[in-house]
Design a protein around this motif. Structure first.
Motif, short mmCIF file in Angstrom:
data_model
loop_
_atom_site.label_atom_id
_atom_site.label_comp_id
_atom_site.label_asym_id
_atom_site.label_seq_id
_atom_site.Cartn_x
_atom_site.Cartn_y
_atom_site.Cartn_z
N ASP A 1 0.89 -1.11 0.03
CA ASP A 1 -0.04 -0.08 0.12
C ASP A 1 0.78 1.41 0.19
N GLU B 1 1.58 2.95 -14.00
CA GLU B 1 0.76 3.85 -14.86
C GLU B 1 1.51 5.34 -14.93
N LYS B 2 2.26 5.79 -13.79
CA LYS B 2 2.69 7.19 -14.07
C LYS B 2 4.38 7.01 -14.34
N SER C 1 3.57 8.24 -6.20
CA SER C 1 2.63 7.23 -6.24
C SER C 1 1.48 7.12 -7.58
N THR C 2 1.09 5.69 -7.67
CA THR C 2 0.66 5.47 -9.01
C THR C 2 -0.20 4.06 -8.95
N ASN C 3 -0.94 3.85 -9.95
CA ASN C 3 -1.62 2.42 -10.03
C ASN C 3 -0.61 1.45 -10.52
N THR D 1 -6.04 -3.93 -11.02
CA THR D 1 -5.08 -2.74 -10.67
C THR D 1 -5.03 -2.56 -9.11
N LYS D 2 -3.98 -1.89 -8.41
CA LYS D 2 -3.80 -1.59 -7.20
C LYS D 2 -2.83 -0.33 -7.14
N GLU D 3 -3.35 0.60 -6.16
CA GLU D 3 -2.58 1.83 -6.16
C GLU D 3 -1.56 1.68 -4.94
N THR D 4 -0.50 2.11 -5.41
CA THR D 4 0.87 2.05 -4.31
C THR D 4 1.33 3.46 -4.26
N LYS D 5 1.49 4.09 -2.92
CA LYS D 5 1.72 5.43 -2.50
C LYS D 5 3.38 5.18 -2.43
#
Length: 151
Positions: free
Chosen positions: A66, A93-94, A122-124, A139-143
């Protein structure tokens, strides 16, 4: 770069000819075909390179923290419970070049991969799975608290 289907067929045919003549090996030809996809700059282009827009599936799981304290080494993985999974791609993604890695899954093996990726912010994280010729994703968001791409 505009990668059309016609250009891909021409390139593949040329590489097949070189392999059959013994000028290059099959692994060198495979690396040449796949390498261009890793230079693409947008998420849409990366998705096109792996085969198109995938359908979301609860049978695909992204394994990613996370919160990643150091974006230079983020442990990321993916698991597919879909039968006949042949490929898994990880897309950040970013990132400047979103397509991070691709894995070929041999028949009869567990469709689970793990690696460490660099994330600038931070991105997906998107896992794209090819099973039975169709694409599925999760998809999972990671900060990221400290960027790994020079930040």
């Amino acid at each position: 770069m505009n990668h059309s289907r016609r250009a891909a067929i021409k390139t593949t045919g040329a590489l097949a000819t070189l392999v059959s003549l013994g000028v290059i090996t099959q692994s060198q030809a495979q690396a040449a075909v796949d390498r261009a996809a890793f230079d693409l700059k947008t998420l849409d282009d990366a998705l096109k390179a792996v085969g198109g827009k995938p359908a979301t599936s609860d049978q695909v799981t992204v394994v990613s923290p996370d919160i990643a304290e150091n974006g230079a080494v983020v442990p990321v993985g993916a698991t597919s419970k879909l039968p006949n999974t042949t490929e898994i791609f990880l897309i950040v993604e970013k990132n400047p070049m979103p397509l991070s890695c691709g894995f070929t899954i041999p028949a009869g093996t567990v469709a689970e991969v793990q690696t460490r990726l660099k994330m600038g912010q931070s991105t997906n994280v998107i896992a794209v799975v090819k099973a039975d010729g169709k694409l599925y994703s999760a998809t999972k968001e990671t900060k990221v608290t400290l960027g790994g791409c020079g930040g």
